[in-house]
Design an enzyme around this catalytic site. Structure first.
Site, PDB file in Angstrom:
ATOM      1  N   LYS B  79       0.851  -1.199   0.000  1.00 29.71           N
ATOM      2  CA  LYS B  79       0.000   0.000   0.000  1.00 29.71           C
ATOM      3  C   LYS B  79       0.884   1.246   0.000  1.00 29.71           C
ATOM      4  O   LYS B  79       1.907   1.277   0.684  1.00 29.71           O
ATOM      5  CB  LYS B  79      -0.906  -0.033   1.240  1.00 29.71           C
ATOM      6  CG  LYS B  79      -1.981   1.046   1.280  1.00 29.71           C
ATOM      7  CD  LYS B  79      -2.877   0.905   2.522  1.00 29.71           C
ATOM      8  CE  LYS B  79      -3.972   1.965   2.533  1.00 29.71           C
ATOM      9  NZ  LYS B  79      -4.859   1.843   3.715  1.00 29.71           N
ATOM     10  N   SER B 187     -10.003   2.160   2.735  1.00 35.84           N
ATOM     11  CA  SER B 187      -9.040   2.838   1.897  1.00 35.84           C
ATOM     12  C   SER B 187      -8.071   1.905   1.174  1.00 35.84           C
ATOM     13  O   SER B 187      -7.477   2.310   0.180  1.00 35.84           O
ATOM     14  CB  SER B 187      -8.233   3.828   2.725  1.00 35.84           C
ATOM     15  OG  SER B 187      -7.379   3.145   3.631  1.00 35.84           O
ATOM     16  N   SER B 211     -10.488   0.056   6.977  1.00 28.70           N
ATOM     17  CA  SER B 211      -9.805   0.136   5.675  1.00 28.70           C
ATOM     18  C   SER B 211      -9.133  -1.150   5.201  1.00 28.70           C
ATOM     19  O   SER B 211      -8.681  -1.210   4.061  1.00 28.70           O
ATOM     20  CB  SER B 211      -8.757   1.246   5.708  1.00 28.70           C
ATOM     21  OG  SER B 211      -9.378   2.493   5.605  1.00 28.70           O
TER      22      SER B 211
END
Lengths: 95, 521
Positions: B79, B187, B211
């Protein structure tokens, strides 16, 4: 509680975000929707409840107050938009 | 197997150790899959092919000598929130334009030390603020899952001679994929999409209010947010420091256990990281759950929740019961206040954490007539709408005169939320079962959600309680809805009892099976 455009502009100033008149008006509506949503917290009886300071019970770790890192000036300024001799360059702040 | 990207981490690990495949082969397979798929899915914001090849080569050398680590040669996606030395790290924000850190996050350091190979950096909501991956400066990520449409097909009438098959004509239904693009959740939308579409063997992710778990549920993948303190937060771009935790998104429960074992560690650079040994999570998988007490919180039955979610929850209850668990109705009375309390605590912490983006030390700088004007212009241009909204809320609730009414009240309510969980665990509950999300994946540019930020926030209604109480939570795929989209269940455990989550999630996985999107990209 709700905010008006004047308050939104003041908060934007505190947050150091430039806002146009149009932005401020749009944000006023958005912030009021969120503040309206969080208002329900007022119905909770919190008498005698301490505010949370740590989510897991842990003792603050301590260490000797000695230098463990450093001498990396070039690394620290490597990503800055403007530098000179390992200093950050900013617009003039003192006349 | 022809397509090496189809292997789970545990399968790939076995084949790598047995020298049936090489790290270079599997890495190349992923790099070509990314090249083909990324224009359609937008899961990666940076592909580090040279670095991946170099790391794979080093892994092959180690594997040849029988010296491989626990993730030797396994290609992972990272990420964009994780600091990776010399490599794109922008939290998918414009304000961090061009930022290439001179440091490596502790979590990724652990993964590389165990032999993992980095494929690239994954798309995400800007600063991890969002539930749809639409706030990214790099554009939305597309969910590899699409809704199926039931079409009515008219059947011709046919006769096939004596006693043969006779079709009486009429109609039948045929399933076709709808073209509408769906969000992968957020997210960690890039992480979830990439894992689901076979663009990495597993991915790192982070979870501040849901998330990891919400995107995992939206993509039919497994995602675990460990207990606060289990993984070091050092080197990860901070959003809300008292809530942020790193964790993996993986194809199955075992892979999630393998990844978390590597990611978790105590770290002198993060004083909130815990100095407890990291258990062998994989060993928990397959252990019977007979006699385990599973709590079913009545407050998670919310108004307007689709019947399919309720049905899925009941299925989950039945599976655990069949496996010998004892099902107990429980109450977590402050559940409904978790989301409003979160929308005070998280923005407050974010407004403070994001004060550092000022156009001086890194990233974007937009000139102004003086230094304050430069700050204001930089932040106005650098942050997207959602991030600005949260900084504004945070600044407001922390400002003089409002601190007690908002922030202090929210932190008190947070203690009550935590106490609810402590009470049920003290009463002997081992694990709590809830739905992971109140709906399946929704469309990109959903008008209702765009018009009202609170509607988007409601996505996290079942996951946010876990962050507020610092507990571990896992999302595991449990079925498909009527339109063929994946739905997930969530298990919540006692602090630092991730083992019970893996153990129980595996029982659900065994009963539910696994789910793969039909390839259209």
């Amino acid at each position: 509680m709700s905010v008006d455009v004047k308050t939104v502009k003041r908060v934007a100033r505190l947050a150091r975000i430039a806002v146009s008149e149009e932005d401020a008006e749009r944000m006023t509506g958005e912030l009021n929707a969120i503040l309206g949503f969080v208002d329900q917290l007022n119905e909770v009886d919190v008498s005698g409840v301490e505010p949370m300071t740590s989510v897991t019970p842990m003792e603050m770790k301590k260490r000797q107050d000695v230098v463990t890192d450093g001498n990396k000036a070039a690394d620290i300024v490597a990503n800055a938009p403007a530098t000179e001799e390992n200093f950050f360059l900013v617009p003039k702040v003192v006349e | 197997m022809n397509d090496l990207t189809q292997l789970t981490i545990s399968q790939a690990r076995a084949k790598l150790c047995a020298k049936e495949i090489t790290a270079t082969e599997i890495t190349e397979a992923y790099l070509s899959a990314i090249e083909r798929a990324n224009p359609a899915l937008n899961a990666y914001v940076a592909v580090t092919d040279d670095k991946a090849r170099e790391m794979a080569k080093a892994s092959d050398a180690k594997l040849a000598k029988g010296e491989g680590g626990s993730l030797e040669g396994i290609p992972l996606g990272i990420k964009d929130l994780f600091g990776t030395e010399g490599i794109h790290t922008q939290a998918c924000s414009h304000v961090l334009d061009g930022f290439k850190p001179r440091f490596e996050s502790t979590v990724t350091t652990n993964l590389w030390a165990d032999g993992a190979v980095m494929l690239g950096k994954l798309n995400m909501d800007e600063f991890a603020m969002g539930s749809s991956n639409e706030t990214s400066y790099y554009g939305p990520v597309v969910n590899p899952w699409r809704r199926s449409r039931l079409d009515t097909v008219v059947m011709p009438t046919t006769h096939q001679g004596d006693g043969g098959f006779v079709s009486a004509g009429g109609t039948r239904t045929a399933q076709t994929l709808d073209n509408a693009q769906l969000v992968p959740g957020g997210s960690s939308g890039g992480s979830a999409s990439a894992v689901s579409a076979f663009l990495c063997a597993g991915a790192t992710a982070t979870d501040t209010g849901g998330s990891i778990r919400q995107p995992a549920a939206f993509t039919g993948t497994v995602g675990i947010k460990p207990t606060y303190g289990r993984c070091s937060r050092w080197g990860i771009v901070a959003f809300a420091s008292s809530l942020d935790q790193a964790g993996p998104i993986a194809r199955d429960v075992r892979d999630a256990a393998i990844l978390l074992k590597s990611m978790a560690s105590v770290d002198p650079k993060d004083t909130t990281s815990v100095d407890w040994p990291v258990p062998d999570y994989e060993a928990a998988i397959g252990k019977p759950i007979k006699g385990m007490k599973v709590g079913i919180p009545r407050e998670y039955r919310v108004d307007g929740m689709p019947e399919e979610i309720e049905a899925l929850w009941q299925k989950g209850i039945a599976w655990l019961k069949d496996a010998g668990a004892e099902i107990v109705d429980i109450s977590l009375p402050h559940t409904k206040y978790a989301l409003p309390a979160y929308y005070i605590v998280a923005p407050a912490e974010a407004s403070s954490n994001l004060a550092r983006y000022d156009g001086v030390r890194y990233g974007l700088r937009v000139p102004g007539k003086d230094i304050v004007d430069m700050y204001e212009n930089t932040r106005a241009a650098g942050f997207g709408r959602e991030v600005k909204r949260r900084i504004m809320i945070g600044t407001y609730v922390l400002s003089a005169g409002y601190y007690d009414a908002y922030y202090l009240q929210a932190q008190k309510v947070r203690n009550l939320i935590k106490r609810d969980f402590e009470n049920v665990f003290a009463a002997g509950i081992d694990v709590i079962l809830t739905p992971a999300t109140p709906s399946a994946a929704f469309g990109i540019a959903d008008e209702d959600m765009a018009a009202d930020p609170v509607k988007m926030y409601l996505n996290d209604i079942f996951t946010v309680t876990v962050n507020m109480a610092g507990l571990p939570g896992i999302a595991v795929p449990a079925g498909l809805d009527a339109k063929g989209l994946p739905l997930g269940l969530q298990l919540i455990g006692r602090p630092f009892d991730e083992e019970t989550l893996f153990q129980t999630a595996h029982v659900i996985e065994q009963a539910a099976g696994s789910f793969q999107p039909e390839k259209w990209w």
